[in-house]
Design an enzyme around this catalytic site. Structure first.
Site, mmCIF file in Angstrom:
data_model
loop_
_atom_site.group_PDB
_atom_site.id
_atom_site.type_symbol
_atom_site.label_atom_id
_atom_site.label_comp_id
_atom_site.label_asym_id
_atom_site.label_seq_id
_atom_site.Cartn_x
_atom_site.Cartn_y
_atom_site.Cartn_z
ATOM 1 N N ARG A 86 -23.837 7.640 1.108
ATOM 2 C CA ARG A 86 -23.705 6.456 1.948
ATOM 3 C C ARG A 86 -22.244 6.012 2.055
ATOM 4 N NH1 ARG A 86 -28.446 5.781 -1.000
ATOM 5 N NH2 ARG A 86 -30.322 5.418 0.236
ATOM 6 N N ARG A 149 -39.289 1.326 -3.778
ATOM 7 C CA ARG A 149 -39.601 2.731 -4.088
ATOM 8 C C ARG A 149 -39.937 2.903 -5.562
ATOM 9 N NH1 ARG A 149 -34.444 5.080 -0.717
ATOM 10 N NH2 ARG A 149 -35.517 5.590 1.247
#
Length: 313
Positions: A86, A149
């Site tokens: 990222r 998650r």
């Protein structure tokens, strides 16, 4: 009015708009994107289902529509590609972000920014600097998805509703994130107490699980090219907490002003969200190991955000 302007109608933006509609969040949603034909198609497609979800205005928007918006949500940016972190995205997405912010602010926007473009922590800090907004009105999606998650993975492993798993991932939304096991609980039991009752699953197994979660985005990208449904649902949850004045606690990217002994960096921490944006940052007392991981995450992000501000993109 609960007016939301979504900037960016790619995979994430369009999935987010759908999540808003399916969950009945916001009653006025405008979409801005360079691909006006796709926006027009999505608007028609979404409005076809209004009979089943209730009245809502969904339309192709212009930047002038930001003038009285409650929330501007930015999902636009270059897509993350396979094997790219990222943080590799920072320079090119910062240039895109600067252009967007200038266009929004030209119409005296005075609401709340919610940033989802990656790297989200660095870009959230950049937006705060560009706008001069108070810290409570510039929020990044942060580790809201990462935490979801992990909660889901733990729930699957122990056959527990993930809503009853309370473990947060803090730090960077990226490679230096870390789970806060020291304050995690499952059904009211501390993580250590839960493991004592389930000796077939050890602390090292938990670490393996969290490492797998950290890399899950890369796995999804390998399978289908992008991740968008999970983050869209996370963004819709954050949006709901803000617009419905919930005072809900979520792990989002916030601007630190002394918390974790740090100033002037955006990083994920638990925060109370309501109609004003961030009501309060909850500084979680971390274990020694977790403090070291938070410090490393902070230093990583500071280095990246300084490179962005120095170049001015």
């Amino acid at each position: 009015m609960n007016k939301i302007i979504v900037i960016g109608n790619g995979d994430v933006g369009s999935s987010y708009t759908f999540a808003l509609m399916a969950q009945g969040v916001g009653n006025n949603v405008g979409i801005i994107d360079l691909d006006t034909e796709k926006v027009a198609g999505d608007v028609k497609d979404l409005t076809n289902g209004l009979a089943y979800v209730g009245p809502k205005s969904i339309y192709s928007a212009e930047y002038s529509d930001c003038s009285d918006a409650d929330l501007v949500v930015i999902t636009a940016g270059a897509a993350q590609i396979e094997n790219e972190t990222r943080l590799d995205l920072v320079k090119r997405n910062a240039r895109i972000m600067k252009s967007i912010i200038q266009s929004v602010m030209a119409y005296d926007f005075s609401g709340i920014f919610l940033i989802a473009s990656n790297p989200v922590d660095v870009l959230t800090h950049y937006v705060k600097n560009l706008t001069g907004f108070p810290a409570n009105r510039v929020i990044g999606s942060g580790t809201s998805l990462d935490s979801a998650r992990l909660r889901n993975a733990i729930g699957e492993r122990f056959q527990i509703d993930p809503r009853d798993v309370n473990v947060y991932i803090l730090g960077e939304h990226g490679d230096t994130q870390f789970p806060v096991w020291s304050h995690g609980n499952i059904g009211g039991l501390k993580i250590t107490e839960w493991l004592d009752r389930h000796p077939d699953f050890s602390a090292s197994n938990l670490v393996e699980l969290s490492d797998k979660i950290k890399n899950e985005a890369y796995e999804i990208i390998r399978h289908k090219g992008s991740t968008h449904y999970g983050i869209a649902i996370s963004l819709a949850r954050i949006t709901k907490a803000i617009l419905q004045d919930e005072n809900s606690v979520l792990p989002v990217s916030v601007h630190l002003e002394g918390q974790y002994e740090t100033q002037d960096v955006c990083i994920s921490s638990n925060a109370v969200l309501n109609r004003e944006g961030i009501r309060e940052i909850i500084e979680v007392p971390l274990s020694e190991d977790e403090r070291e991981k938070m410090f490393f995450s902070i230093q990583t992000l500071k280095a990246m955000q300084e490179s962005v501000l120095e170049s001015d993109c």
